[in-house]
Design an enzyme around this catalytic site. Structure first.
Site, PDB file in Angstrom:
ATOM      1  N   GLU A   1      -2.906  -4.508  -3.274  1.00 40.71           N
ATOM      2  CA  GLU A   1      -3.551  -5.386  -4.635  1.00 40.71           C
ATOM      3  C   GLU A   1      -3.911  -4.394  -5.416  1.00 40.71           C
ATOM      4  O   GLU A   1      -3.158  -5.374  -6.724  1.00 40.71           O
ATOM      5  CB  GLU A   1      -4.441  -6.378  -4.440  1.00 40.71           C
ATOM      6  CG  GLU A   1      -5.738  -5.467  -3.491  1.00 40.71           C
ATOM      7  CD  GLU A   1      -5.497  -5.218  -1.745  1.00 40.71           C
ATOM      8  OE1 GLU A   1      -4.549  -4.830  -1.238  1.00 40.71           O
ATOM      9  OE2 GLU A   1      -6.139  -5.771  -0.885  1.00 40.71           O
TER      10      GLU A   1
ATOM     11  N   CYS B   1     -10.881  -2.397  -4.618  1.00 36.34           N
ATOM     12  CA  CYS B   1     -10.116  -4.114  -5.030  1.00 36.34           C
ATOM     13  C   CYS B   1     -10.302  -5.026  -5.829  1.00 36.34           C
ATOM     14  O   CYS B   1     -10.243  -5.051  -6.882  1.00 36.34           O
ATOM     15  CB  CYS B   1      -8.858  -4.076  -3.893  1.00 36.34           C
ATOM     16  SG  CYS B   1      -7.706  -2.628  -3.968  1.00 36.34           S
TER      17      CYS B   1
ATOM     18  N   ASN C   1       1.028  -1.543  -0.034  1.00 32.88           N
ATOM     19  CA  ASN C   1       0.069  -0.151   0.024  1.00 32.88           C
ATOM     20  C   ASN C   1       0.976   1.140   0.121  1.00 32.88           C
ATOM     21  O   ASN C   1       1.861   1.510   0.562  1.00 32.88           O
ATOM     22  CB  ASN C   1      -0.904  -0.101   1.132  1.00 32.88           C
ATOM     23  CG  ASN C   1      -0.688  -0.124   2.626  1.00 32.88           C
ATOM     24  OD1 ASN C   1       0.742  -1.058   2.594  1.00 32.88           O
ATOM     25  ND2 ASN C   1      -1.007   0.577   3.530  1.00 32.88           N
TER      26      ASN C   1
HETATM   27  O1  DUR Z   1      -7.042  -4.738   2.102  1.00 32.62           O
HETATM   28  C1  DUR Z   1      -6.357  -3.949   2.000  1.00 32.62           C
HETATM   29  C2  DUR Z   1      -7.098  -2.771   3.087  1.00 32.62           C
HETATM   30  C3  DUR Z   1      -6.005  -2.603   3.519  1.00 32.62           C
HETATM   31  N1  DUR Z   1      -5.182  -1.914   2.823  1.00 32.62           N
HETATM   32  C4  DUR Z   1      -4.444  -0.513   2.912  1.00 32.62           C
HETATM   33  C5  DUR Z   1      -4.541   1.027   2.311  1.00 32.62           C
HETATM   34  C6  DUR Z   1      -4.683   2.204   3.511  1.00 32.62           C
HETATM   35  O2  DUR Z   1      -3.396   2.432   3.325  1.00 32.62           O
HETATM   36  C7  DUR Z   1      -4.799   0.940   4.578  1.00 32.62           C
HETATM   37  C8  DUR Z   1      -5.673   0.828   6.118  1.00 32.62           C
HETATM   38  O3  DUR Z   1      -6.882   1.091   5.341  1.00 32.62           O
HETATM   39  O4  DUR Z   1      -4.367  -0.442   4.481  1.00 32.62           O
HETATM   40  C9  DUR Z   1      -4.398  -2.409   2.065  1.00 32.62           C
HETATM   41  O5  DUR Z   1      -3.371  -1.933   1.227  1.00 32.62           O
HETATM   42  N2  DUR Z   1      -5.751  -3.026   1.457  1.00 32.62           N
HETATM   43 ZN    ZN Z   2      -7.981  -2.138  -1.786  1.00 29.74          ZN
END
Ligand code: DUR
Ligand code: ZN
Length: 131
Positions: free
Chosen positions: A55, A90, A42
């Site tokens: 993802e 996603c 992320n």
């Molecule tokens: O399935 C997920 C859920 C959350 N996040 C990230 C988005 C944000 O940066 C942090 C909190 O929501 O986590 C992801 O990358 N994938």
């Molecule tokens: Zn997502």
């Protein structure tokens, strides 16, 4: 590659997470049928809504390298004891390319549960919906 190995790749990708706002590190690893793995983390932003999930980072890396088909399994590793299932945005993006994708939701201990994307997004809107 085994599920356990793919889960390990997702867990490792949390180290690259840029999450100064939520402090919630997520890593993802997308396995293709020829063994190629696209990874992601992320990436947050001071304009919070511009954040991209782990993802979707992996998805965009795959598509931008010309790999739009043959996706088999996606592992998503979050932080904490809860299994990290993909958010709605996603699920929708993944549905475009792989409505039957196997999804492994991983916790920080490396434990995981699995579901198909069609279970996670039933009656989804996809390319064929536009015909
Ligand atoms: O399935 C997920 C859920 C959350 N996040 C990230 C988005 C944000 O940066 C942090 C909190 O929501 O986590 C992801 O990358 N994938
Ligand atoms: Zn997502």
């Amino acid at each position: 590659m085994t599920d356990k190995e793919l889960v390990q790749r997702a867990l490792e990708m949390r180290n690259f997470s840029y999450a100064p706002y939520s402090h919630f590190a997520v890593g993802a690893a997308l396995l293709c049928e020829d063994g190629t793995v696209f990874t992601g983390c992320n990436v947050e932003n001071a304009a919070y809504g511009s954040t991209i999930c782990a993802e979707r980072t992996a998805l965009v890396k795959a598509v931008s390298e010309g790999r739009t088909t043959g996706w088999t399994t996606l592992a998503i590793a979050g932080s904490g004891a809860d299994f990290c299932w993909p958010c709605g945005a996603c699920r929708q993006m993944l549905y475009e390319f792989a409505p039957q994708l196997r999804v492994l939701a991983v916790n920080e201990h490396g434990q995981f549960q699995q579901a198909s994307l069609s279970e996670l997004l039933p009656m989804g809107f996809g390319p064929s919906s536009l015909k």
